[in-house]
Design an enzyme around this catalytic site. Sequence first.
Site, PDB file in Angstrom:
ATOM      1  N   ARG A   1       0.707  -1.193   0.014  1.00  0.00           N
ATOM      2  CA  ARG A   1      -0.080   0.087   0.077  1.00  0.00           C
ATOM      3  C   ARG A   1       0.838   1.379  -0.027  1.00  0.00           C
ATOM      4  NH1 ARG A   1      -2.550  -0.400   6.235  1.00  0.00           N
ATOM      5  NH2 ARG A   1      -0.360  -0.213   7.231  1.00  0.00           N
TER       6      ARG A   1
ATOM      7  N   ASN B   1      -5.393   7.849   4.785  1.00  0.00           N
ATOM      8  CA  ASN B   1      -5.186   6.909   6.151  1.00  0.00           C
ATOM      9  C   ASN B   1      -3.703   7.020   6.346  1.00  0.00           C
ATOM     10  OD1 ASN B   1      -6.284   5.021   7.923  1.00  0.00           O
ATOM     11  ND2 ASN B   1      -4.394   3.762   7.168  1.00  0.00           N
ATOM     12  N   GLU B   2      -3.467   7.448   7.750  1.00  0.00           N
ATOM     13  CA  GLU B   2      -1.881   7.650   8.090  1.00  0.00           C
ATOM     14  C   GLU B   2      -0.991   8.168   7.021  1.00  0.00           C
ATOM     15  OE1 GLU B   2      -1.102   3.720   9.865  1.00  0.00           O
ATOM     16  OE2 GLU B   2      -2.129   4.155  11.437  1.00  0.00           O
TER      17      GLU B   2
ATOM     18  N   GLU C   1      -7.859   4.297  15.721  1.00  0.00           N
ATOM     19  CA  GLU C   1      -7.689   2.974  15.672  1.00  0.00           C
ATOM     20  C   GLU C   1      -6.605   2.631  17.063  1.00  0.00           C
ATOM     21  OE1 GLU C   1      -5.018   1.695  12.502  1.00  0.00           O
ATOM     22  OE2 GLU C   1      -6.279   3.006  11.010  1.00  0.00           O
TER      23      GLU C   1
ATOM     24  N   TRP D   1       2.756  -6.503  13.293  1.00  0.00           N
ATOM     25  CA  TRP D   1       4.023  -6.008  12.484  1.00  0.00           C
ATOM     26  C   TRP D   1       5.153  -5.844  13.581  1.00  0.00           C
ATOM     27  CZ3 TRP D   1       3.921  -1.327  15.330  1.00  0.00           C
ATOM     28  CH2 TRP D   1       2.949  -1.017  15.630  1.00  0.00           C
TER      29      TRP D   1
ATOM     30  N   GLU E   1      -2.409  -8.525   7.046  1.00  0.00           N
ATOM     31  CA  GLU E   1      -2.849  -8.418   8.270  1.00  0.00           C
ATOM     32  C   GLU E   1      -3.830  -9.471   8.984  1.00  0.00           C
ATOM     33  OE1 GLU E   1      -2.021  -3.575   8.736  1.00  0.00           O
ATOM     34  OE2 GLU E   1      -4.009  -4.151   7.794  1.00  0.00           O
TER      35      GLU E   1
ATOM     36  N   HIS F   1      -3.544 -10.020  12.636  1.00  0.00           N
ATOM     37  CA  HIS F   1      -3.769  -8.772  13.509  1.00  0.00           C
ATOM     38  C   HIS F   1      -5.186  -9.009  14.177  1.00  0.00           C
ATOM     39  CE1 HIS F   1      -4.233  -4.631  14.765  1.00  0.00           C
ATOM     40  NE2 HIS F   1      -3.414  -4.307  14.420  1.00  0.00           N
TER      41      HIS F   1
END
Length: 650
Positions: free
Chosen positions: A104, A142-143, A301, A309, A349, A352
Amino acid sequence: MIVYGGDWNPEQWPEDVWPEDVRLMREAGVTHVSLGIFSWSMLEPVEGRFEFGWLDRIMDLLAENGIKVYLSTPTASPPPWFAHTYPEALPVDFEGHTLYHGSRQAFCPSSPVYREKALAIVEQLGRRYGGHPALAMWHIHNEYGCHNGRCYCDTSAAAFRTWLRDRYGSLDALNEAWGTAFWSQRYSDWEQILTPRITPSFTNPGQQLDYRRFSSDALLDLYRAERDLLAKISPDVPNTTNFMSGLYWDADYWAWAEELEVVSTDQYLAGELGDEAHIDLAFAADLTRSFKPGRPWLLMEHSTSAVNWQGYNRAKQPGEMHRNSVQHLARGADAIMFFQWRASKIGAEKWHSAMYPHGGKDTKIWREVVALGELLRDASDVAGTTVKADVAILLDFASIWAQDHPAQPNTELKPIEIVKQWHAELWKLGITCDFAHPGADLSGYRAVLVPALYLVDDAGAANLERYVAGGGRALVGPYSGIVDDRDQVRLGGYPGAWRDLLGVTVEEFFPLRSDDAIELTGGGSGRLWSEVAHLTGAEVLDTYLDGRPAWTRHAWERGAADYLTTLPTGEALARVLTAVCAEAGVTATGTPGIEVVRRSHQDGRAFLFAINHTAADAEVPATGTTLDGTAVDGVLTVPAGAVRTVREAR
Ligand code: GLA
């Protein structure tokens, strides 16, 4: 209302899972979901061909079920067609490697074609959903910068030159600022200027500092472009973008926060910190709150249990997720959200944790998720209240970036670690603090701490002097006030910016090896750093064993400013902080492992949050009623590992 929910990625699941998800969300008390964060390749599978049908059905389903949406612009992850068609828009790392698609954030922040394609999908999304009843807020991108915060490609170099022309106006001014008389670095044409790249020896410090400033601005500019477009299309819909406070230091969040209506952040427990990991969460929460003083913020989040990670990914103990969540609530969050709603069975993920785990409902995680939903519903009137701190810690990104240059007296002296250490010591003393920009209005604080501010501009330097002159109490750590905003040394003895204020002149630094300690007469020791300091008005409060000043105090107009010539470790630092705070009228009340924070409102509402991080029951002074209506008269018992919230008597 306290917002509760998480990222929902329904595009990873067959459509018959969607109604089940929404039914489970209602069971858990979910009020909001963040949607569409990584949906670009599903919404625009082929360049210019948009497919919104599936998202229409999801948005309608959520609206029918009363669940609100933070609808994300999907621009954090361009589809493979983008990289394939526009390979020149891929980011390049410091060593010159291209970063390809397949994960990403594979885009160069300065790429014009990335901006064009991003704004095209944002416009489609805005027009289609700007008036949808489920839409509560735009979640932009996002971020920003998470994986591509610094791009070193030729497009970035050209954009960097434009940014520099704006900043300096002339090459002469740039040459002066960067000190290019050193090592024959004088530029005679703008075209010669690059982003920092692999060089035979140290890069020019001015170049690297400005490149970090530029990199933050390049991303901020992308945010502004999306925000402004959405504001035109749906002027009444608020927006945010999720920061990574405390985890990511490449964006100047002070500058970013000025552009945001609502600050939100993502926060993850650092497994390697073991027993003290929760103090790091408090750090990030306090930092996030400080970006918009006096305003609640959103935890966009965090994790219900392990992340995927950190190499070794520790799962949370029973009750730990509640403690973590309430820490954020206590420190000013009006939303408690998670990455993510349903644990993925595909992709990088899949290991996660999530709100709905692989194992389904008969799990610790699900039971705690449902219980947290109840807790937050009961705490709905906490929303809108804020945290008032008496102590501020000064922190600036430019200073961190400048000190990041590898040619330093001691590269072990890491400003973020020092700031975190001072914050942690305050946490243990039970003193809640804010963070502040060096140029901020400090008049509301009883004490201002400056643990590590290597770079301070003239305005910031004068601001601290003014604060102390007006009656404030300051404590400055070593290697602060050393250089100006161009990373040029302030001459005449250190710390140039605050020599007068502190009544001290430092002649020379004597850094210590990482395993050395320097003993202090008053008890405990200092590490990593020592100095030869001469008094020019200050009194000595503590010395090294050879008599050199370690801690000094200087009365300055109506206030006083203390200085440390080393970095005291735990016990010694606690002693200094306790004394400085006490002088300022702030009392240390900490009990080991017990976190107590108050949120209040001008309308008289006040809530006391008590979080017991220990394995033994604890007692905390409080009067009022707990959320479940139990009266508390002077003493609140908080069972081992539990959290309690008291609506305080007015
Ligand atoms: C970040 C991202 C999420 C997810 C989580 C995992 O916060 O925003 O998409 O990758 O990390 O912890």
